[in-house]
Write a protein that holds these residues in place. Structure first.
Motif, mmCIF file in Angstrom:
data_model
loop_
_atom_site.group_PDB
_atom_site.id
_atom_site.type_symbol
_atom_site.label_atom_id
_atom_site.label_comp_id
_atom_site.label_asym_id
_atom_site.label_seq_id
_atom_site.Cartn_x
_atom_site.Cartn_y
_atom_site.Cartn_z
ATOM 1 N N MET A 357 0.831 -1.205 0.000
ATOM 2 C CA MET A 357 0.000 0.000 0.000
ATOM 3 C C MET A 357 0.868 1.260 0.000
ATOM 4 N N VAL A 358 1.891 1.252 0.854
ATOM 5 C CA VAL A 358 2.781 2.412 0.944
ATOM 6 C C VAL A 358 3.547 2.608 -0.365
ATOM 7 N N LYS A 359 3.997 1.523 -0.963
ATOM 8 C CA LYS A 359 4.735 1.608 -2.232
ATOM 9 C C LYS A 359 3.858 2.179 -3.343
ATOM 10 N N GLU A 458 0.008 6.662 9.387
ATOM 11 C CA GLU A 458 -0.042 5.650 10.441
ATOM 12 C C GLU A 458 0.539 4.324 9.960
ATOM 13 N N ILE A 459 0.215 3.953 8.716
ATOM 14 C CA ILE A 459 0.713 2.689 8.165
ATOM 15 C C ILE A 459 2.231 2.737 7.982
ATOM 16 N N LYS A 460 2.755 3.902 7.599
ATOM 17 C CA LYS A 460 4.201 4.038 7.375
ATOM 18 C C LYS A 460 5.002 3.850 8.663
ATOM 19 N N GLN A 472 -4.724 -1.063 18.337
ATOM 20 C CA GLN A 472 -3.986 -0.331 17.302
ATOM 21 C C GLN A 472 -4.243 -0.927 15.921
ATOM 22 N N LEU A 473 -4.297 -2.246 15.839
ATOM 23 C CA LEU A 473 -4.535 -2.901 14.555
ATOM 24 C C LEU A 473 -5.939 -2.607 14.045
#
Length: 504
Positions: A357-359, A458-460, A472-473
């Protein structure tokens, strides 16, 4: 002659209880003056005369009458004996059948050998007086409600004794209320867990009791915390039985008191939605909210809808697995999903998913915006639709108010009022719901960029979900669905937040 006496006061106010002491003295003097032996005085304090079943001393009196513990019953006034004509006649007849005389002093009336006609008249008058008293109490409550009467005791506020219309915020308790909402909304704790946490800290309710699950639920659903005083949600429909009936929300008396606000509207609404969702999940899937383990209540079975549960298997090493509760607990006939998920493999799979997702951040953002526009059309369309809805809503409200005014002026009956505005309530509710939906989506469209970037940030920060808590998850992932072939679908929380309840 052995006599018994009965007396009662209708309320627990101090002056009335003093009157009770006077009555006790009165019966003692009466017995001595007339040469009787007062074997027992039955006295009910603070109990209404409309319902015999609530008067313990009166019930004891009738039980003792069956054993002939006394020959005559003396009562000062018929209204002290009963304000319900049916109860009056039934109990007098019971005593009469046992040969026990009943004497009502103020009416100078005995029962044995006398007609019940006069007694019935007096009983009816007592009942009518009780009915009128009920009407006066209702009227007083309604007038106080119109003025914005506040609760006597409510956590988070201080009240001056005897002041019906004034509360001040208790800053210490208000901070605890804010903490309760943070725990529930942001950290995902359940109402029972929050109650236990407060009790462990030594906190107590307004009445000095320990917190309970219900007490926390009431705090999460009490509109006073957003600055609204609501009166008239219920009313007594029958003063004899005391039966209460919920009133339509359109008949509630709502007064805005912004100086009493402790919680924002957004927090209050979100807490309400979470509460309803958890209730629904428990009633439908028997699912209790849990955050004990990393994937607690996150993994759902596509076949039966039940959550996967954690099991530990040991051979040479310890293996943590997740299996469908429906299949594992109730058998293959209940659910065919026999898939066993290895926790380590699942963690690795989700880590890879989030890294991808980040990529592909730019492409993902484009997909989300495209999906949002497809679902909610353009902002301009929504603006026009909102204006049309608001116009319709105002029209219905004006029409309803017109009929309400006609009813208030005695131009139409209550039945005609109901017929005129009967289905209007449903239409207004429908329009308000749709209007709220449109407003939320317009707001979401404006905040879409901000919400997306917030979630991506947040994901990063995640190195591996293994290091995260269940709470948190759940802020990142709404749910994980697994079918009977082991295929896994991951649903992101940010999609749910903007109304796209689907997987990308």
């Amino acid at each position: 002659m052995n006599i018994a006496a009965y007396c009662r006061v209708s309320t627990d106010k101090e002056d009335q209880l003093n009157s009770l002491e006077t009555q006790k003295k009165f019966f003692g003097e009466y017995a001595e003056k007339n040469g009787h032996a007062l074997v027992r005085l039955y006295a009910d304090e603070g109990i209404s005369g409309t319902k015999t079943k609530n008067r313990k001393q009166f019930l004891q009196l009738m039980q003792d009458a069956n054993t002939h513990s006394f020959d005559m019953l003396v009562v000062k006034d018929i209204s002290r004996f009963a304000r319900n004509t049916v109860d009056l006649l039934q109990n007098v007849r019971t005593l009469k059948a046992l040969g026990i005389e009943t004497l009502f002093l103020t009416a100078n009336m005995t029962v044995l050998g006398q007609s019940e006609f006069v007694l019935t008249i007096f009983g009816a008058l007592a009942q009518e007086e009780s009915a009128n008293m009920s009407k006066r109490v209702k009227f007083g409550k309604k007038e106080n409600a119109k003025k914005g009467k506040v609760p006597n005791l409510v956590y988070g506020y201080n009240k001056t004794k005897g002041d019906y219309f004034h509360l001040t915020i208790n800053q210490r308790e208000a901070e605890i209320i804010r903490q309760i909402y943070r725990w529930y909304i942001q950290e995902g704790y359940g109402t029972a867990k929050i109650a236990n946490m407060l009790n462990e800290q030594g906190e107590r309710t307004k009445r000095g009791c320990t917190f309970s699950q219900n007490a926390i639920s009431r705090i999460l659903t009490n509109e006073i915390y957003v600055g609204k005083i609501i009166n008239g949600k219920e009313e007594v429909t029958d003063f004899l039985t005391g039966v209460r009936q919920a009133k339509d929300s359109e008949d509630w008396m709502i007064m805005d008191r912004p100086e009493l606000r402790i919680i924002s509207d957004e927090e209050f609404e979100k807490a309400g939605k979470i509460l309803e969702a958890r209730k629904a999940a428990f009633h439908i899937n028997h699912e209790r909210h849990s955050n004990q383990y990393l994937f607690s209540t996150l993994i759902k079975c596509k076949a039966c809808g039940w959550s996967f549960r954690r099991v530990i298997r040991k051979y040479k090493n310890t293996y943590i697995k997740w299996v469908c509760s429906g299949h594992n607990g109730r058998g293959a006939d209940s659910c065919p999903n026999a898939i066993v998920l290895d926790e380590n493999e699942l963690i690795q799979q989700i880590d890879t998913y989030l890294q991808d997702m980040v990529k592909n951040e730019a492409e993902l953002e484009k997909m989300i915006k495209s999906a949002f526009i497809r679902k909610y059309k353009s902002t301009n369309d929504n603006e026009k639709y909102r204006e049309d809805l608001e116009e319709k809503l105002q029209k219905y409200q004006r029409t309803r108010q017109k009929y309400m005014d006609m009813y208030a002026d005695d131009l139409i009956s209550r039945e005609e009022l109901k017929e005129a505005i009967g289905d209007m309530k449903d239409k207004v509710t429908e329009i308000e719901s749709e209007l709220n939906f449109v407003n939320q989506n317009l707001d979401k469209g404006d905040k879409l960029d901000h919400m997306f970037k917030k979630h991506i940030r947040e994901i990063k920060t995640i190195t591996s979900i293994r290091d995260m808590s269940n709470i948190q998850l759940k802020n990142i992932i709404e749910r994980i669905e697994v079918d009977h072939e082991g295929a896994i679908d991951i649903y992101l929380r940010m999609l749910s937040d903007i109304g796209l309840n689907r997987m990308i």
